[in-house]
Write a protein that holds these residues in place. Structure first.
Motif, PDB file in Angstrom:
ATOM      1  N   VAL A   7       0.855  -1.185   0.000  1.00 33.54           N
ATOM      2  CA  VAL A   7       0.000   0.000   0.000  1.00 33.54           C
ATOM      3  C   VAL A   7       0.889   1.232   0.000  1.00 33.54           C
ATOM      4  CG1 VAL A   7      -1.734   1.283   1.304  1.00 33.54           C
ATOM      5  CG2 VAL A   7      -1.822  -1.217   1.249  1.00 33.54           C
ATOM      6  N   THR A   8       0.713   2.076  -1.009  1.00 30.10           N
ATOM      7  CA  THR A   8       1.553   3.280  -1.119  1.00 30.10           C
ATOM      8  C   THR A   8       0.665   4.510  -1.280  1.00 30.10           C
ATOM      9  OG1 THR A   8       1.708   2.857  -3.482  1.00 30.10           O
ATOM     10  CG2 THR A   8       3.559   2.138  -2.143  1.00 30.10           C
ATOM     11  N   LEU A   9       1.173   5.642  -0.870  1.00 28.27           N
ATOM     12  CA  LEU A   9       0.420   6.883  -1.035  1.00 28.27           C
ATOM     13  C   LEU A   9       0.311   7.244  -2.510  1.00 28.27           C
ATOM     14  CD1 LEU A   9       1.915   9.045   1.848  1.00 28.27           C
ATOM     15  CD2 LEU A   9      -0.449   8.290   1.650  1.00 28.27           C
ATOM     16  N   LYS A  10      -0.840   7.784  -2.896  1.00 30.42           N
ATOM     17  CA  LYS A  10      -0.986   8.240  -4.270  1.00 30.42           C
ATOM     18  C   LYS A  10      -0.089   9.446  -4.521  1.00 30.42           C
ATOM     19  CE  LYS A  10      -5.637   6.556  -5.061  1.00 30.42           C
ATOM     20  NZ  LYS A  10      -7.059   6.814  -5.311  1.00 30.42           N
ATOM     21  N   ASP A  15       3.550  13.412   2.242  1.00 27.60           N
ATOM     22  CA  ASP A  15       4.065  12.321   3.072  1.00 27.60           C
ATOM     23  C   ASP A  15       5.079  12.890   4.068  1.00 27.60           C
ATOM     24  OD1 ASP A  15       5.020  10.051   4.185  1.00 27.60           O
ATOM     25  OD2 ASP A  15       5.965   9.264   2.379  1.00 27.60           O
ATOM     26  N   ARG A  37       9.257   8.034  -0.091  1.00 26.86           N
ATOM     27  CA  ARG A  37       7.844   7.925   0.280  1.00 26.86           C
ATOM     28  C   ARG A  37       7.707   6.626   1.065  1.00 26.86           C
ATOM     29  NH1 ARG A  37       4.352  11.891  -1.290  1.00 26.86           N
ATOM     30  NH2 ARG A  37       2.760  10.546  -2.179  1.00 26.86           N
ATOM     31  N   GLY A  39       5.446   3.565   2.655  1.00 28.78           N
ATOM     32  CA  GLY A  39       4.192   2.838   2.498  1.00 28.78           C
ATOM     33  C   GLY A  39       4.139   1.666   3.451  1.00 28.78           C
ATOM     34  N   ALA A  67      -6.393  -0.628   2.812  1.00 25.38           N
ATOM     35  CA  ALA A  67      -5.969   0.625   2.179  1.00 25.38           C
ATOM     36  C   ALA A  67      -7.070   1.669   2.287  1.00 25.38           C
ATOM     37  CB  ALA A  67      -5.618   0.375   0.718  1.00 25.38           C
ATOM     38  N   THR A  69      -8.513   4.030   0.036  1.00 22.28           N
ATOM     39  CA  THR A  69      -8.389   4.218  -1.422  1.00 22.28           C
ATOM     40  C   THR A  69      -8.569   5.666  -1.860  1.00 22.28           C
ATOM     41  OG1 THR A  69     -10.698   3.541  -1.658  1.00 22.28           O
ATOM     42  CG2 THR A  69      -9.020   1.858  -1.996  1.00 22.28           C
ATOM     43  N   GLU A  72      -4.596   6.252  -1.076  1.00 22.05           N
ATOM     44  CA  GLU A  72      -3.596   5.196  -1.230  1.00 22.05           C
ATOM     45  C   GLU A  72      -3.895   4.270  -2.407  1.00 22.05           C
ATOM     46  OE1 GLU A  72      -2.192   4.478   3.432  1.00 22.05           O
ATOM     47  OE2 GLU A  72      -4.041   3.559   2.727  1.00 22.05           O
ATOM     48  N   ASN A  73      -2.863   3.806  -3.031  1.00 18.94           N
ATOM     49  CA  ASN A  73      -2.941   2.741  -4.026  1.00 18.94           C
ATOM     50  C   ASN A  73      -2.515   1.433  -3.373  1.00 18.94           C
ATOM     51  OD1 ASN A  73      -3.565   4.403  -6.267  1.00 18.94           O
ATOM     52  ND2 ASN A  73      -1.402   4.983  -6.426  1.00 18.94           N
ATOM     53  N   TYR A  74      -2.997   0.329  -3.926  1.00 15.24           N
ATOM     54  CA  TYR A  74      -2.506  -0.955  -3.419  1.00 15.24           C
ATOM     55  C   TYR A  74      -2.175  -1.860  -4.579  1.00 15.24           C
ATOM     56  CZ  TYR A  74      -7.352  -2.452  -4.256  1.00 15.24           C
ATOM     57  OH  TYR A  74      -8.565  -2.696  -4.825  1.00 15.24           O
TER      58      TYR A  74
END
Lengths: 79, 79
Positions: A7-10, A15, A37, A39, A67, A69, A72-74
């Motif tokens: 899971v990472t930040l869009k 951040d 960044r 995650g 996540a 959404t 965040e992206n996963y």
């Protein structure tokens, strides 16, 4: 079966934690760090099921719990 | 150049956060989740250098800041 969810930040989402780490690395003398960044990663152990079913289940887990959404992206990886 | 560092708890180290997530997934109706361990991921953007140099630099960053090597493992992936 095992799976890993990352899971990472869009892009565009601030951040502050990553910025703090970047600053700390600079203080420690590491040069040329242009961005960090942070995650999360989740290592899941699931009871056996088909690959397609596993992907669908994990996607539902991400949408509902793992996540946020909005920011965040996963990505899902079956191991 | 970009790199990803994944930091995970060593085997045997308790992961209360993972346990909490496992419980929550159960409450949400997800069945057959036999274990979850949470870790961290760092996406780094580095000024250009050789692959070997990048690996060495990132390893030093992990040892000094990104991972607590008493309880955590890390893996480095150049992208």
């Amino acid at each position: 079966m095992k799976a890993r969810v990352t899971v990472t930040l869009k892009n565009g989402v601030l951040d502050p934690q990553g910025k703090a780490i970047e600053g700390s690395l600079g203080s420690l003398g590491f040069e040329g760090v242009e961005g960090i960044r942070q995650g999360k990663v989740f290592d899941l152990e699931l009871a056996d099921r088909s690959e397609a079913q596993a992907k669908a289940d994990i996607e539902a887990m991400c949408e509902q719990l793992l996540a946020n959404t909005v920011i965040e992206n996963y990505s899902i990886e079956l191991l």
